[in-house]
Design a protein around this motif. Sequence first.
Motif, PDB file in Angstrom:
ATOM      1  N   ASN A 191       0.790  -1.225   0.000  1.00 38.93           N
ATOM      2  CA  ASN A 191       0.000   0.000   0.000  1.00 38.93           C
ATOM      3  C   ASN A 191       0.827   1.281   0.000  1.00 38.93           C
ATOM      4  OD1 ASN A 191      -2.488  -1.405   0.064  1.00 38.93           O
ATOM      5  ND2 ASN A 191      -2.351  -1.636   2.281  1.00 38.93           N
ATOM      6  N   ASP A 192       2.153   1.161   0.091  1.00 37.17           N
ATOM      7  CA  ASP A 192       2.988   2.367   0.114  1.00 37.17           C
ATOM      8  C   ASP A 192       3.809   2.488  -1.169  1.00 37.17           C
ATOM      9  OD1 ASP A 192       6.122   1.520   0.946  1.00 37.17           O
ATOM     10  OD2 ASP A 192       4.570   0.072   1.479  1.00 37.17           O
ATOM     11  N   GLU A 193       4.054   3.712  -1.595  1.00 37.92           N
ATOM     12  CA  GLU A 193       4.701   3.993  -2.876  1.00 37.92           C
ATOM     13  C   GLU A 193       6.117   3.434  -2.954  1.00 37.92           C
ATOM     14  OE1 GLU A 193       4.509   8.069  -4.017  1.00 37.92           O
ATOM     15  OE2 GLU A 193       2.374   8.243  -3.587  1.00 37.92           O
ATOM     16  N   LYS A 194       6.857   3.519  -1.857  1.00 34.29           N
ATOM     17  CA  LYS A 194       8.250   3.066  -1.864  1.00 34.29           C
ATOM     18  C   LYS A 194       8.359   1.588  -2.233  1.00 34.29           C
ATOM     19  CE  LYS A 194      12.436   2.963   0.996  1.00 34.29           C
ATOM     20  NZ  LYS A 194      12.999   3.277   2.350  1.00 34.29           N
ATOM     21  N   ILE A 207       0.790  -6.549  -8.382  1.00 29.61           N
ATOM     22  CA  ILE A 207       0.725  -6.070  -7.004  1.00 29.61           C
ATOM     23  C   ILE A 207      -0.729  -6.083  -6.561  1.00 29.61           C
ATOM     24  CG2 ILE A 207       0.888  -4.006  -5.552  1.00 29.61           C
ATOM     25  CD1 ILE A 207       3.463  -3.298  -7.023  1.00 29.61           C
ATOM     26  N   ILE A 208      -0.988  -6.735  -5.441  1.00 31.79           N
ATOM     27  CA  ILE A 208      -2.309  -6.698  -4.824  1.00 31.79           C
ATOM     28  C   ILE A 208      -2.274  -5.588  -3.776  1.00 31.79           C
ATOM     29  CG2 ILE A 208      -3.997  -8.000  -3.473  1.00 31.79           C
ATOM     30  CD1 ILE A 208      -2.707 -10.565  -4.713  1.00 31.79           C
ATOM     31  N   THR A 209      -3.168  -4.618  -3.912  1.00 33.34           N
ATOM     32  CA  THR A 209      -3.113  -3.428  -3.067  1.00 33.34           C
ATOM     33  C   THR A 209      -4.503  -2.962  -2.674  1.00 33.34           C
ATOM     34  OG1 THR A 209      -2.343  -1.114  -2.966  1.00 33.34           O
ATOM     35  CG2 THR A 209      -3.078  -1.923  -5.112  1.00 33.34           C
ATOM     36  N   ASN A 210      -4.567  -2.253  -1.559  1.00 34.55           N
ATOM     37  CA  ASN A 210      -5.801  -1.582  -1.158  1.00 34.55           C
ATOM     38  C   ASN A 210      -5.866  -0.165  -1.721  1.00 34.55           C
ATOM     39  OD1 ASN A 210      -6.650  -3.765   0.462  1.00 34.55           O
ATOM     40  ND2 ASN A 210      -5.378  -3.055   2.153  1.00 34.55           N
ATOM     41  N   LYS A 214      -3.141   4.944  -5.934  1.00 30.71           N
ATOM     42  CA  LYS A 214      -1.742   5.250  -5.632  1.00 30.71           C
ATOM     43  C   LYS A 214      -0.808   4.446  -6.536  1.00 30.71           C
ATOM     44  CE  LYS A 214      -0.731   5.681  -1.291  1.00 30.71           C
ATOM     45  NZ  LYS A 214      -0.406   5.360   0.126  1.00 30.71           N
ATOM     46  N   LEU A 215      -1.130   3.170  -6.762  1.00 29.82           N
ATOM     47  CA  LEU A 215      -0.308   2.331  -7.632  1.00 29.82           C
ATOM     48  C   LEU A 215      -0.312   2.858  -9.063  1.00 29.82           C
ATOM     49  CD1 LEU A 215       1.388  -0.180  -8.215  1.00 29.82           C
ATOM     50  CD2 LEU A 215      -0.739  -1.501  -8.379  1.00 29.82           C
TER      51      LEU A 215
END
Length: 224
Positions: A191-194, A207-210, A214-215
């Motif tokens: 969930n974070d950009e870095k 990438i599995i993300t909430n 942002k992704l």
Amino acid sequence: MLAFEKALEMGCTGIETDIQRTKDGVLVLIHDEYVNRTTDGVGLVCDYTYKELKKLDAGKFKDKRYKNIKIPTLKEFLSYVKDKNIKINLEIKNSIIPYKGIEKEILFEILNTKVEDNIIVSSFNHNSMIELKTMYPKIKIAALCEYIVSDLEKYKIDKFEYIHPNYIFADKKEILKCHNKKMGVNLYTINDEKNMEKFIKYKIEGIITNCPDKLKEVIDKKKF
């Protein structure tokens, strides 16, 4: 369904969702085995009939604007996405409650909707994935796990098309090992950009993300 519609509005190229089964055999999409956290009900999904489950509110826990949102069925979801040209990751939640025979039921819905080319089916229950593959060898399966290398060796899952590890325990060397075995790597839950930037550079498949918005910003900004 509102969440899936919003995901596509945000530019998602895929959707991950989870499958449980009701008392009367209806395949429904809800993450937890219990309805407590995300509805106004109490108890196990598998102890509700579908008619009973439809009476629960699965939206107002988030915000009163979403009052009367209902838990969707797998059939409803597949009907919605069949013309969307996106990747679909169906996670069978059968590592805690076994849901005997659920693999065959899910496969029927996939083939009946003709979306098999866009589907990855995953589970922490790796035997379940092998059973599904035996039924229909063309289906793409993924092993959900915590660690990459140790789980590859322990569970002998290197014949799966994909591995879905926890990103916290993944590194470049282990990802390369999977790629050398012709296995795709989709990491959860970044969930974070870095970390998004870091793992995209490692050439993972997904990438599995909430945070899909942002992704998308990371990808557009860096032009990977």
